[in-house]
Design a protein around this motif. Structure first.
Motif, mmCIF file in Angstrom:
data_model
loop_
_atom_site.group_PDB
_atom_site.id
_atom_site.type_symbol
_atom_site.label_atom_id
_atom_site.label_comp_id
_atom_site.label_asym_id
_atom_site.label_seq_id
_atom_site.Cartn_x
_atom_site.Cartn_y
_atom_site.Cartn_z
ATOM 1 N N GLY A 263 0.796 -1.213 0.000
ATOM 2 C CA GLY A 263 0.000 0.000 0.000
ATOM 3 C C GLY A 263 0.828 1.261 0.000
ATOM 4 N N VAL A 264 0.181 2.360 -0.390
ATOM 5 C CA VAL A 264 0.809 3.676 -0.452
ATOM 6 C C VAL A 264 -0.090 4.666 0.279
ATOM 7 C CG1 VAL A 264 1.614 5.537 -1.951
ATOM 8 C CG2 VAL A 264 1.884 3.153 -2.674
ATOM 9 N N GLY A 265 0.488 5.402 1.226
ATOM 10 C CA GLY A 265 -0.278 6.413 1.940
ATOM 11 C C GLY A 265 -1.476 5.858 2.679
ATOM 12 N N GLY A 266 -1.382 4.617 3.157
ATOM 13 C CA GLY A 266 -2.468 4.010 3.911
ATOM 14 C C GLY A 266 -3.502 3.295 3.068
ATOM 15 N N ARG A 267 -3.367 3.313 1.736
ATOM 16 C CA ARG A 267 -4.315 2.636 0.856
ATOM 17 C C ARG A 267 -3.637 1.461 0.164
ATOM 18 N NH1 ARG A 267 -7.794 7.348 -2.278
ATOM 19 N NH2 ARG A 267 -8.653 8.346 -0.396
ATOM 20 N N ASP A 268 -4.251 0.290 0.266
ATOM 21 C CA ASP A 268 -3.694 -0.898 -0.369
ATOM 22 C C ASP A 268 -3.961 -0.879 -1.870
ATOM 23 O OD1 ASP A 268 -2.871 -1.722 2.076
ATOM 24 O OD2 ASP A 268 -4.366 -3.313 2.316
ATOM 25 N N LEU A 269 -2.982 -1.378 -2.623
ATOM 26 C CA LEU A 269 -3.135 -1.512 -4.068
ATOM 27 C C LEU A 269 -3.535 -2.944 -4.401
ATOM 28 C CD1 LEU A 269 -0.023 0.463 -5.381
ATOM 29 C CD2 LEU A 269 -2.394 1.210 -5.333
ATOM 30 N N PRO A 270 -4.302 -3.144 -5.467
ATOM 31 C CA PRO A 270 -4.683 -4.508 -5.853
ATOM 32 C C PRO A 270 -3.488 -5.270 -6.409
ATOM 33 C CG PRO A 270 -5.389 -2.957 -7.522
ATOM 34 C CD PRO A 270 -4.868 -2.135 -6.379
ATOM 35 N N GLU A 271 -3.530 -6.594 -6.335
ATOM 36 C CA GLU A 271 -2.467 -7.402 -6.923
ATOM 37 C C GLU A 271 -2.403 -7.153 -8.427
ATOM 38 O OE1 GLU A 271 -2.203 -11.507 -5.942
ATOM 39 O OE2 GLU A 271 -3.021 -11.226 -3.926
#
Length: 508
Positions: A71-79
């Motif tokens: 994640g970046v900045g507290g937000r997870d990114l999808p695989e």
């Protein structure tokens, strides 16, 4: 803990349980990494430890085999996220190749990215808005230059800052900047400027992941250092509470890491092998020097000083305008690659793309300098090729130890080991190495030093060209310093220091 990241709650970047394999080789194993806002985190490790693989996964160019969270900045990114998705999340990347168009203006280069140019009515470029964007982007890295200047007019450190400004300008808020060996091509005088500007960037809340093999920069810049070994995150330490010896020990697994030797015993010089007499080219001016059997002659100076041109002249890649090249007492107005090879000269240029064949295997790169030992009549003996390749892999400590692996698939340091070993295999009389430790970690550097010293002790002549003044002192018997195309001084290394070399290299 550094004040810059002591109070952070939401990390700028985090990853947990990241693993990646290529074929049967494990590149990353259950890696976790958290970087706080405004933190400058160093990433260290030997070549092949997994640093480059991590960066390529972060950039979306490789996909992880397994990852629990990223994640970046507290937000997870999808695989399986794309490069555009990670940029949109607020992560910028600056690689060793800055990918700047030198003849274009700074403001044009800042627009060469996903965000593009500022547009107005009818989709036309709004130059007023574009110029304002450029000024704002340059201010974020504290660079005060005219955006309409061509990039070619900038100093090396300023070009790097333009690349950083471009990476940050692609989004409204930069959570993380990933910098891969940003000072590798910088003159020493420009390094301090870049580090000072990076501190300015971090003070605004942007985290920085700083990847380098230069220990002094890790200690001068970073808050914490994460060490990779064999694809694993083995430790994260507070920079102010560690030492070069501890970091090197973590990288190697040695409890008492070996100290790299500084100056070493001068050799007994044999008869002259090669000399330049009154050589002038487009940059060199009336250069004369010589190197003898069993000697390491270092040539140093700032980038563009002319030291790096000497290798091209000796190996026949540049034809002198005047002067002569003397080999074993015989004078030559110029050389060709064929005549240099016939005279027993080997050349490892600074650009690895010119030194090896990236799409060919390690084994093919090892034997390409001389096929005779591996041919049986008109045919190449595959067993002999593999035997010689394994010999280089063992002697040079190439990782992974796979003669069939493509050269491009190796880390930069391991590519350099293969190319260095390729030339040692043919036992040249003179080896010319141009920036041989560029992009090479401290462990590989130590191994390259040991290999070249063994070759010197066996009678080989060596010209070692480097912009690293301390390296020039550490490796050589004699050292010559270039300034503005002229050889200013040439001295016994035992009689000079890196400070003396710096004075000569800067014209003092």
């Amino acid at each position: 803990m550094s004040p810059r990241h002591a109070g952070s709650r939401t990390p700028a970047f985090h990853v947990e349980g990241l693993s990646k394999s290529f074929g049967g080789t494990l590149a990353l194993a259950d890696v976790g990494l958290t970087i706080d806002r405004g933190e400058i985190r160093g990433l260290a490790g030997a070549n092949g430890s997994g640093k480059s693989t991590l960066v390529k996964i972060m950039a979306g160019y490789h996909h992880a085999d397994r990852v629990a969270r990223l994640g970046v900045g507290g937000r997870d990114l999808p695989e399986g996220f794309s490069p555009s998705a990670i940029q949109a999340a607020g992560v910028g990347f600056v690689h060793q190749d800055l990918a700047l168009v030198e003849q274009s203006s700074i403001e044009d280069n800042l627009a060469f990215g996903p965000r593009g140019f500022a547009r107005g009515f009818g989709g036309r470029i709004d130059w007023r808005r574009q110029r304002a964007r450029a000024v704002e982007a340059l201010a974020r890295v504290n660079l005060q230059v005219d955006p309409q200047l061509p990039v070619s007019a900038l100093a090396p450190a300023e070009r790097t800052l333009v690349a950083i400004a471009r990476a940050m300008s692609q989004f409204d808020h930069a959570h993380l900047l990933v910098l891969d060996e940003p000072t590798a091509r910088l003159p020493h005088a420009d390094v301090d400027l870049l580090l000072e500007r990076l501190r300015h960037v971090a003070s605004g809340g942007t985290a920085i992941l700083y990847i380098t093999h230069r220990m002094n920069e890790l200690f001068a810049l970073t808050d914490r250092v994460t060490v990779f070994k064999d694809g694993r995150n083995v430790a994260t330490v507070e920079t102010g509470a560690t030492s070069v010896e501890e970091l090197t020990g973590l990288m190697t697994g040695e409890r008492e890491p070996q100290r790299e030797a500084g100056r070493f015993a001068e050799s007994r010089l044999g008869k002259p092998v090669a000399a330049l007499r009154g050589i002038s080219t487009g940059r060199l001016r009336d250069v004369s020097l010589s190197v003898g059997e069993g000697e390491i002659l270092a040539l140093t100076g700032m980038i563009g000083s002319g030291a790096e041109d000497c290798g091209d002249v000796i190996y026949g890649l540049t034809t002198p305008l005047s002067g002569e090249i003397v080999l074993d007492g015989r004078s030559n107005a110029s050389m060709t690659i064929a005549s240099a090879r016939a005279a027993g000269i080997a050349y490892l240029p600074s650009d690895r793309g010119r030194a090896g064949f990236a799409e060919s295997s390690v084994a093919e790169n090892v034997v390409i300098a001389d096929f005779q030992p591996v041919t049986r009549g008109p045919m190449v003996d595959g067993d002999a090729v593999r035997r010689d390749a394994w010999s280089v892999i063992r002697d040079m400590g190439v990782v992974p130890a796979d003669p069939e692996r493509g050269l491009r698939a190796l880390s930069g340091g391991n590519q350099q080991k293969v190319l260095f070993g390729k030339w040692l295999r043919v036992s040249p009389r003179l080896m010319v190495l141009n920036e041989p430790t560029y992009g090479v970690d401290v462990i590989s550097r130590r191994e390259l030093f040991a290999g070249i010293r063994r070759a010197r002790d066996e009678g080989m002549a060596v010209i070692w060209i480097t912009t690293d003044l301390e390296e020039a002192v550490a490796i050589s018997d004699r050292v010559g310093v270039f300034f503005q195309g002229r050889l200013r001084t040439i001295s016994k290394t035992s009689e000079v220091s890196a400070l003396d070399l710096n004075r000569a290299a800067t014209g003092l």
